[in-house]
Design an enzyme around this catalytic site. Structure first.
Site, PDB file in Angstrom:
ATOM      1  N   ASP A 179      46.645  58.782  32.604  1.00  0.00           N
ATOM      2  CA  ASP A 179      46.521  58.521  34.037  1.00  0.00           C
ATOM      3  C   ASP A 179      45.030  58.547  34.369  1.00  0.00           C
ATOM      4  O   ASP A 179      44.236  59.138  33.640  1.00  0.00           O
ATOM      5  CB  ASP A 179      47.370  59.444  34.928  1.00  0.00           C
ATOM      6  CG  ASP A 179      47.143  60.927  34.722  1.00  0.00           C
ATOM      7  OD1 ASP A 179      46.184  61.318  34.018  1.00  0.00           O
ATOM      8  OD2 ASP A 179      47.924  61.721  35.290  1.00  0.00           O
ATOM      9  N   GLU A 220      47.813  71.371  22.993  1.00  0.00           N
ATOM     10  CA  GLU A 220      46.677  72.029  23.639  1.00  0.00           C
ATOM     11  C   GLU A 220      46.273  73.375  23.032  1.00  0.00           C
ATOM     12  O   GLU A 220      46.097  74.361  23.741  1.00  0.00           O
ATOM     13  CB  GLU A 220      46.964  72.214  25.143  1.00  0.00           C
ATOM     14  CG  GLU A 220      47.249  70.909  25.853  1.00  0.00           C
ATOM     15  CD  GLU A 220      47.503  71.069  27.357  1.00  0.00           C
ATOM     16  OE1 GLU A 220      47.639  72.209  27.827  1.00  0.00           O
ATOM     17  OE2 GLU A 220      47.542  70.045  28.045  1.00  0.00           O
ATOM     18  N   ASN A 240      48.953  67.232  19.956  1.00  0.00           N
ATOM     19  CA  ASN A 240      48.633  66.568  21.225  1.00  0.00           C
ATOM     20  C   ASN A 240      47.627  67.398  22.026  1.00  0.00           C
ATOM     21  O   ASN A 240      47.772  68.628  22.113  1.00  0.00           O
ATOM     22  CB  ASN A 240      49.946  66.439  22.017  1.00  0.00           C
ATOM     23  CG  ASN A 240      49.863  65.555  23.244  1.00  0.00           C
ATOM     24  OD1 ASN A 240      49.452  64.404  23.159  1.00  0.00           O
ATOM     25  ND2 ASN A 240      50.265  66.092  24.389  1.00  0.00           N
ATOM     26  N   GLU A 292      49.494  60.584  27.547  1.00  0.00           N
ATOM     27  CA  GLU A 292      49.672  61.044  28.937  1.00  0.00           C
ATOM     28  C   GLU A 292      48.691  60.339  29.871  1.00  0.00           C
ATOM     29  O   GLU A 292      48.138  60.944  30.794  1.00  0.00           O
ATOM     30  CB  GLU A 292      49.486  62.568  29.030  1.00  0.00           C
ATOM     31  CG  GLU A 292      50.392  63.346  28.096  1.00  0.00           C
ATOM     32  CD  GLU A 292      50.319  64.858  28.282  1.00  0.00           C
ATOM     33  OE1 GLU A 292      49.774  65.332  29.300  1.00  0.00           O
ATOM     34  OE2 GLU A 292      50.821  65.569  27.393  1.00  0.00           O
ATOM     35  N   HIS A 348      44.054  62.104  30.251  1.00  0.00           N
ATOM     36  CA  HIS A 348      44.000  62.307  31.706  1.00  0.00           C
ATOM     37  C   HIS A 348      42.556  62.016  32.127  1.00  0.00           C
ATOM     38  O   HIS A 348      41.663  62.828  31.907  1.00  0.00           O
ATOM     39  CB  HIS A 348      44.411  63.733  32.071  1.00  0.00           C
ATOM     40  CG  HIS A 348      45.845  64.010  31.745  1.00  0.00           C
ATOM     41  ND1 HIS A 348      46.870  63.367  32.395  1.00  0.00           N
ATOM     42  CD2 HIS A 348      46.427  64.829  30.839  1.00  0.00           C
ATOM     43  CE1 HIS A 348      48.026  63.788  31.905  1.00  0.00           C
ATOM     44  NE2 HIS A 348      47.786  64.674  30.958  1.00  0.00           N
TER      45      HIS A 348
HETATM   46  C1  XIL Z   1      52.553  68.764  33.716  1.00  0.00           C
HETATM   47  C2  XIL Z   1      53.651  68.153  34.564  1.00  0.00           C
HETATM   48  O1  XIL Z   1      53.288  66.823  34.877  1.00  0.00           O
HETATM   49  C3  XIL Z   1      53.861  68.956  35.823  1.00  0.00           C
HETATM   50  O2  XIL Z   1      54.998  68.482  36.528  1.00  0.00           O
HETATM   51  C4  XIL Z   1      54.051  70.432  35.477  1.00  0.00           C
HETATM   52  O3  XIL Z   1      54.115  71.184  36.673  1.00  0.00           O
HETATM   53  C5  XIL Z   1      52.912  70.940  34.616  1.00  0.00           C
HETATM   54  O4  XIL Z   1      52.810  70.129  33.458  1.00  0.00           O
HETATM   55  N1  XIL Z   1      49.310  68.239  29.827  1.00  0.00           N
HETATM   56  C6  XIL Z   1      50.585  68.205  29.322  1.00  0.00           C
HETATM   57  C7  XIL Z   1      51.741  68.006  30.241  1.00  0.00           C
HETATM   58  O5  XIL Z   1      50.767  68.224  28.100  1.00  0.00           O
HETATM   59  O6  XIL Z   1      52.895  68.672  29.798  1.00  0.00           O
HETATM   60  C8  XIL Z   1      51.401  68.439  31.633  1.00  0.00           C
HETATM   61  O7  XIL Z   1      52.493  68.091  32.475  1.00  0.00           O
HETATM   62  C9  XIL Z   1      50.123  67.788  32.108  1.00  0.00           C
HETATM   63  C10 XIL Z   1      48.962  68.200  31.219  1.00  0.00           C
END
Ligand code: XIL
Length: 299
Positions: free
Chosen positions: A234, A127, A168, A232, A204
């Site tokens: 969802d 990020e 990522n 990731e 996401h």
């Molecule tokens: C999130 C986790 O799911 C949570 O439990 C934590 O509080 C914060 O981080 N992008 C990412 C992940 O790369 O590491 C993040 O994970 C979600 C967004």
């Protein structure tokens, strides 16, 4: 095939989930994980705050638990994440200049070195870009300057020569200013010999996400000769609209030879970082949702 992992394996891919070690004692959780998934990533316990809570004092026990769980079951492990502006321990936030640079290098050496040989792919940097393609003005960017990302990749390669090294990020699900900036970074790294093997598309998403250039975006990264991974996934929403998005993402990955696997950011709607949503493939009672069936059919 009857499970996500077996179905993905038919085309040489993995299907993974983000996991928290505390829940490995929960029978429903671990049964679903072990039955359906053939890869894992630590949702939190490999991050900087978890692995190096004070400078030079590493804590690998929770991550080791996940690695051991995976190893004994033949699952891949993705490494998440070596360098990120978030979830840094407090001591890092106070550092400046070359002191921060040294801390970053030492952290990469410590963590990637500890799990060297165990990790399929590391999210070396997470990020680092804004939506408009400019660099995020994090402490890393401000203190270390433009070169910090490639410094991290060089250090990661030296610490674990066998892991694939990924960049990522989120909101790079289509062709847009942010994904194009990352695309151009990969081209620049390749031209100058900076090691990079993959780009992680977090994904996401929501039931109404625009996926019109999703596959084309995966393909343009793959055409650079690197892998792409859905890291990731969802999807907010429920029912057939949610299932349709999951299906589109799965079909896009399957259509791109160098899309090597998909990871969902959790297993069950009971345990998700999006608490007011139901974004995963299993409901709160670990029942398969329409989205699950859509993914399985698409794999
Ligand atoms: C999130 C986790 O799911 C949570 O439990 C934590 O509080 C914060 O981080 N992008 C990412 C992940 O790369 O590491 C993040 O994970 C979600 C967004």
């Amino acid at each position: 095939a009857e499970t996500l992992g077996d179905a993905a394996a038919q085309s040489g891919r993995y299907f993974g989930a983000a996991v928290v070690p505390e829940l490995l004692n929960d029978t429903n959780y671990v049964t679903t994980l072990d039955r359906e998934f053939n890869a894992i990533v630590a949702e939190n316990v490999m991050k900087w705050d978890a692995t190096e809570p004070s400078r030079g004092q590493f804590n690998f026990s929770a991550g080791d638990q996940l690695v051991e769980h995976a190893r004994s079951r033949g699952m891949l492990v993705r490494g998440h994440t070596l360098v990120w502006h978030a979830q840094q321990p407090g001591w890092v936030q106070g550092l400046s200049g070359n002191d921060l640079r040294q801390a970053m290098i030492d952290h990469i050496n410590g963590v990637a070195g500890h799990w060297s040989g165990d990790i399929y792919a590391w999210d070396v940097v997470n990020e680092a870009f804004e939506w408009d393609g400019t660099r995020r003005q994090s402490n890393l960017q401000q203190q270390l300057g433009q070169g910090w990302i490639e410094e991290a990749f060089h250090a990661a390669r030296a610490a674990d020569p066998n892991a694939k090294l990924c960049y990522n990020d989120y909101s790079i699900d289509g062709i847009n200013l942010k994904s194009t900036a990352i695309y151009n970074m990969v081209i620049d790294f390749q031209a100058r010999g900076v090691p990079i093997d993959c780009v992680g598309i977090q994904s996401h998403l929501s039931w109404d996400s625009d996926l019109s250039s999703y596959q084309a975006n995966l393909q343009r990264f793959a055409d650079l000769g690197i892998d792409v991974e859905i890291t990731e996934l969802d999807v907010g929403g429920s029912g057939s609209a949610q299932a349709a998005v999951y299906q589109q993402v799965t079909e896009a990955c399957l259509a791109v030879a160098r899309c090597t696997g998909i990871t969902t950011w959790g297993i069950t709607d009971q345990h998700t970082w999006r608490p007011n949503d139901t974004p995963l493939l299993f409901d709160a009672n670990y029942q398969k949702k329409p989205a699950y069936h859509a993914v399985l059919a698409a794999l």
